[in-house]
Design a protein around this motif. Structure first.
Motif, PDB file in Angstrom:
ATOM      1  N   LEU B  40       1.180  -1.540  -0.190  1.00 56.87           N
ATOM      2  CA  LEU B  40      -0.006  -0.283   0.027  1.00 56.87           C
ATOM      3  C   LEU B  40       0.826   1.283  -0.072  1.00 56.87           C
ATOM      4  CD1 LEU B  40      -2.592   1.986   0.282  1.00 56.87           C
ATOM      5  CD2 LEU B  40      -3.203  -0.763  -0.149  1.00 56.87           C
ATOM      6  N   PRO B  41       2.219   1.612   0.861  1.00 59.73           N
ATOM      7  CA  PRO B  41       2.426   3.000   0.608  1.00 59.73           C
ATOM      8  C   PRO B  41       3.546   2.734  -0.685  1.00 59.73           C
ATOM      9  CG  PRO B  41       3.415   1.317   2.661  1.00 59.73           C
ATOM     10  CD  PRO B  41       2.097   0.456   1.698  1.00 59.73           C
ATOM     11  N   VAL B  43       1.532   2.256  -4.262  1.00 56.31           N
ATOM     12  CA  VAL B  43       0.449   2.272  -4.207  1.00 56.31           C
ATOM     13  C   VAL B  43       0.999   3.934  -4.086  1.00 56.31           C
ATOM     14  CG1 VAL B  43      -1.566   2.769  -4.280  1.00 56.31           C
ATOM     15  CG2 VAL B  43      -0.556   0.475  -4.589  1.00 56.31           C
ATOM     16  N   ASP B  44       0.463   4.422  -2.930  1.00 53.51           N
ATOM     17  CA  ASP B  44       0.609   5.817  -2.407  1.00 53.51           C
ATOM     18  C   ASP B  44       1.539   6.554  -3.283  1.00 53.51           C
ATOM     19  OD1 ASP B  44      -0.535   8.159  -0.809  1.00 53.51           O
ATOM     20  OD2 ASP B  44       1.513   7.361   0.228  1.00 53.51           O
ATOM     21  N   ARG B  45       3.095   5.537  -2.842  1.00 53.40           N
ATOM     22  CA  ARG B  45       3.898   6.765  -3.392  1.00 53.40           C
ATOM     23  C   ARG B  45       3.663   7.052  -5.083  1.00 53.40           C
ATOM     24  NH1 ARG B  45       7.283   3.709   0.226  1.00 53.40           N
ATOM     25  NH2 ARG B  45       7.504   2.171  -1.228  1.00 53.40           N
ATOM     26  N   LEU B  47       0.639   6.710  -6.715  1.00 49.65           N
ATOM     27  CA  LEU B  47      -0.005   7.704  -7.430  1.00 49.65           C
ATOM     28  C   LEU B  47       0.549   8.935  -6.550  1.00 49.65           C
ATOM     29  CD1 LEU B  47      -3.757   5.827  -6.274  1.00 49.65           C
ATOM     30  CD2 LEU B  47      -2.922   6.599  -7.983  1.00 49.65           C
ATOM     31  N   ALA B  48       1.104   8.815  -5.808  1.00 46.48           N
ATOM     32  CA  ALA B  48       1.914  10.975  -5.572  1.00 46.48           C
ATOM     33  C   ALA B  48       2.721  11.389  -6.586  1.00 46.48           C
ATOM     34  CB  ALA B  48       2.682  10.168  -4.312  1.00 46.48           C
ATOM     35  N   SER B  54      -6.376   8.824  -5.532  1.00 44.95           N
ATOM     36  CA  SER B  54      -7.718   6.869  -5.383  1.00 44.95           C
ATOM     37  C   SER B  54      -8.244   7.294  -6.775  1.00 44.95           C
ATOM     38  CB  SER B  54      -7.811   6.508  -4.298  1.00 44.95           C
ATOM     39  OG  SER B  54      -8.498   7.087  -3.371  1.00 44.95           O
ATOM     40  N   THR B  78      -5.706  -7.276  -2.008  1.00 47.80           N
ATOM     41  CA  THR B  78      -5.848  -4.610  -2.039  1.00 47.80           C
ATOM     42  C   THR B  78      -6.346  -4.366  -3.749  1.00 47.80           C
ATOM     43  OG1 THR B  78      -3.546  -5.461  -0.997  1.00 47.80           O
ATOM     44  CG2 THR B  78      -4.336  -3.471  -2.995  1.00 47.80           C
ATOM     45  N   THR B  81     -10.512  -5.456  -2.554  1.00 47.81           N
ATOM     46  CA  THR B  81     -11.149  -4.150  -2.414  1.00 47.81           C
ATOM     47  C   THR B  81     -10.971  -2.482  -2.916  1.00 47.81           C
ATOM     48  OG1 THR B  81      -9.034  -4.406  -1.345  1.00 47.81           O
ATOM     49  CG2 THR B  81     -10.738  -5.669  -0.151  1.00 47.81           C
ATOM     50  N   PHE B  82      -9.865  -2.288  -3.353  1.00 49.12           N
ATOM     51  CA  PHE B  82      -9.747  -1.570  -4.046  1.00 49.12           C
ATOM     52  C   PHE B  82     -10.611  -0.451  -4.817  1.00 49.12           C
ATOM     53  CE2 PHE B  82      -7.740   2.219  -5.751  1.00 49.12           C
ATOM     54  CZ  PHE B  82      -6.696   2.607  -5.495  1.00 49.12           C
ATOM     55  N   SER B  84     -13.735  -2.905  -5.454  1.00 47.21           N
ATOM     56  CA  SER B  84     -15.160  -3.039  -4.696  1.00 47.21           C
ATOM     57  C   SER B  84     -15.227  -1.032  -4.402  1.00 47.21           C
ATOM     58  CB  SER B  84     -15.380  -3.158  -3.246  1.00 47.21           C
ATOM     59  OG  SER B  84     -16.327  -2.988  -3.089  1.00 47.21           O
ATOM     60  N   ALA B  85     -14.417  -0.629  -3.577  1.00 47.87           N
ATOM     61  CA  ALA B  85     -14.420   1.152  -3.169  1.00 47.87           C
ATOM     62  C   ALA B  85     -15.089   2.431  -3.865  1.00 47.87           C
ATOM     63  CB  ALA B  85     -13.403   1.115  -2.299  1.00 47.87           C
ATOM     64  N   LEU B  86     -14.084   2.299  -5.143  1.00 45.21           N
ATOM     65  CA  LEU B  86     -14.557   2.920  -6.146  1.00 45.21           C
ATOM     66  C   LEU B  86     -15.364   2.568  -7.521  1.00 45.21           C
ATOM     67  CD1 LEU B  86     -10.773   3.973  -6.375  1.00 45.21           C
ATOM     68  CD2 LEU B  86     -12.169   5.140  -5.129  1.00 45.21           C
TER      69      LEU B  86
END
Ligand SMILES: [Zn+2]
Lengths: 365, 237
Positions: B40-41, B43-45, B47-48, B54, B78, B81-82, B84-86
């Motif tokens: 997840l970190p 993924v975050d980096r 995208l940043a 997200s 991952t 659920t990602f 599904s959330a979006l």
């Protein structure tokens, strides 16, 4: 009401995929998918089978919980997840799911302790926990006495089993009696028709010099198994109902005696009982009797909330939000032996971990 | 389009973003024991780095293995659920297809990754985009004949030089390759559905060029049915 935190909780520490949604101390949804039937023929939970089932069930269970609660995921104030203790591979599925769900929605993540969740779930049934609360947690995985002055930050272990968990003893005796798995419900049922005083089975660790709050069920288990074997070897019928009742009485006697003593010693006037074995009818009855004699208020959630579920995780998550506890970092790991003294796993670097998620990567350890 | 690709089926934890034209950000780390913490970190980096959030993700692609179970599930759950959330579609791709695509060969070869227990996950390819048959798990010595004379790509090849004398790069899976393959498939209208993207074979048990798969793990092995000591449950009903 509406300003109480709305939290979704995910639990995958063993064989139940649980997703619960709560608003403050109000239960909105408690969706569960269990793989227990797939484990029954092995007599216990097979970790890889459980992990595979969690992956299959995760998204459908989340969606079922949202539909039941009638809320949109965008309205959530946070996502909570069992970070431990439990089966490593099983925990990892839930933790990974919770992280991705929270991240995608832009919500804070709270990795919480499974045992603290078992205690906190009672808020959904009986309102806010008194502080402190004494808790007796009994299941197939744990048997502990815990003192919780603050369920979000201060949980103290007073005692625990030194060998088998109470629920394990039920499973083993059920196996010796050829009653199948899991053993808890069937022994409870048969015991109702038996004489609890028929056989004097030993009460482990109840001597004057024994640790006052620790438990031991291994000796009891062996003693019951030997007694049954002796009957069989002598060609006599085993009085299954009396054995079940006498065995159950020994377990329940020790559990309630030690729990009440802990309350007295610590000056606590509330006892909470949770975990799968809290569904046992004799445990409930004897605890009620002994607590009322000692002037202690007993709190036991309904059986569906005693076994592992997502609502208990959501309940603790909501309490974390309500008390402004720090969220977890995106690096959150599943910790199969997370100590009970850690009710949650805050980010290493600070209060608002999520605002600084990039920095957290570099700062770790 | 902003396609997020992740793969944790091998020791690599790898993430990439593709905008339909090119890979705009990627990150890979090789650490077989920390998939859960690293993904997840990363993924975050990524995208940043692309200046995205997200909510900008329009497509998810995940490597579905074959791979050792524990890590494999991290990437798949991952992505699921990602997605599904979006409300974003989630498509699976065979991890070995990503390695094959990255190898870029236009003559026959094989891909092999480490399956532990002295085995490899492997498949044969006609070229970088065309797998021949289904992925399998075998002992290197048992398939040496089947891949004799072929270059073999991936860490599984490097581990067993006696069975695979012509080992080639790349060693590790990259989500950038997976994203590139996925973008190509989507551009060609081979998107399939996110739950059943299988397409018909080209005869002889072969499969058409890199097809999307359902986002479900390719375990290729049955679970070890062993109950650990001192961990059981009672589940009263
Ligand atoms: Zn539990």
């Amino acid at each position: 009401m509406a300003d109480e935190p709305l939290v979704l909780g995910i639990e995958t520490s063993c064989d139940e995929t649980g997703v619960g949604i709560v608003r403050g101390t109000t239960l909105l949804a408690d969706a569960i998918a269990s793989s227990v039937d797939e484990h029954a023929r092995f007599g216990g939970v097979v970790p890889e089978v459980a992990s595979r089932a969690h992956l299959e069930a995760m998204v459908p269970t989340i969606e079922r919980a949202l539909a039941t609660a009638g809320i949109s995921a965008r309205d959530l104030d946070g996502i909570a997840v069992t970070a431990g203790p439990g089966l490593a591979g099983a925990l990892l599925v839930g933790v990974s799911a919770a992280k991705a769900y929270a991240y995608a929605l832009g919500k804070p993540l709270y990795g919480v302790n499974h045992l603290a969740s078992h205690i906190c779930v009672d808020q959904l049934e009986h309102g806010p926990l008194p502080e402190p609360t004494m808790a007796l947690l009994v299941s197939g995985g744990h048997s502990s006495l815990l003192l919780a002055p603050d369920i979000t930050s201060d949980v103290r272990p007073l005692g625990a089993t030194i060998d088998d968990a109470a629920g394990e003893a039920f499973d083993k005796i059920a196996r010796v009696l050829h009653l199948g798995f899991p053993g808890g419900p069937v022994i409870d049922r048969l015991a109702r028709e038996g004489d609890p005083a028929a056989i004097a089975f030993p009460r482990g660790l109840t001597g004057p010099r024994d640790a006052p709050y620790d438990f031991s069920f291994s000796g009891l288990k062996t003693s019951v198994a030997r007694w049954i074997e002796a009957k069989r070897n002598a060609g006599e019928d085993v009085p299954v109902r009396d054995v079940a009742a006498s065995f159950q009485e020994a377990v329940v006697d020790v559990l309630t005696r030690k729990a009440v003593r802990a309350c007295r010693d610590e000056g606590v006037d509330h006892l909470m009982i949770g975990g799968g074995v809290a569904a046992n009818s004799r445990l409930r009855a004897m605890a009620e009797e002994r607590c009322s004699r000692a002037g202690i208020t007993l709190r036991v959630p309904r059986p569906g909330l005693c076994t592992d579920n997502g609502a208990m995780v959501a309940a603790l998550g909501a309490e974390m939000v309500a008390r402004g506890r720090s969220a977890s970092a995106w690096e959150l790991s599943a910790d199969s032996s997370l100590p009970v003294t850690d009710p949650h796993v805050p980010a290493h670097d600070a209060v608002h971990a999520h605002a600084h998620a990039h920095a957290a990567g570099a700062a770790r350890r | 389009m902003l396609l997020l690709a992740v793969d944790t089926a091998t020791p690599a934890v790898t993430v990439a973003l593709h905008d339909g034209t090119r890979v705009v950000a990627e990150e890979s780390d090789v650490d077989a024991r920390r998939h859960g913490e690293l993904l997840l970190p990363a993924v975050d980096r990524v995208l940043a780095a692309a200046g995205a959030g997200s909510g900008d993700v329009t497509d998810l692609v995940v490597g579905v293995g074959p791979g050792p179970y524990t890590g494999l599930r991290v990437g798949i759950v991952t992505a699921l659920t990602f997605g599904s959330a979006l409300g974003v579609p989630v498509r699976g791709l065979c991890t070995l297809d990503g390695l094959a695509y990255a190898a870029g060969l236009d003559t026959p070869f094989a891909v092999a990754t480490d399956a532990r227990r002295k085995e490899v996950y492997w498949a044969r390819y006609a070229d970088a985009r065309h797998r021949v048959g289904e992925p399998a798990v075998d002992r290197p010595a048992d398939i040496a004949e089947a891949v004799a004379g072929l270059p073999v790509v991936g860490a599984g090849a490097a581990l067993y030089p006696e069975a695979f004398p012509d080992a080639r790069e790349p060693l590790h899976q990259s989500a950038a390759a997976l994203a590139g393959l996925a973008a190509e498939l989507l551009a060609n209208g081979d998107g399939g559905s996110e739950v059943g993207g299988e397409v018909g074979g080209e005869g002889g048990g072969s499969r058409a060029r890199g097809a999307f798969l359902p986002p479900r793990p390719l375990y290729l092995r049955r679970p070890d049915a062993q109950v650990p000591k001192n961990y059981k449950v009672v589940t009263p009903t």
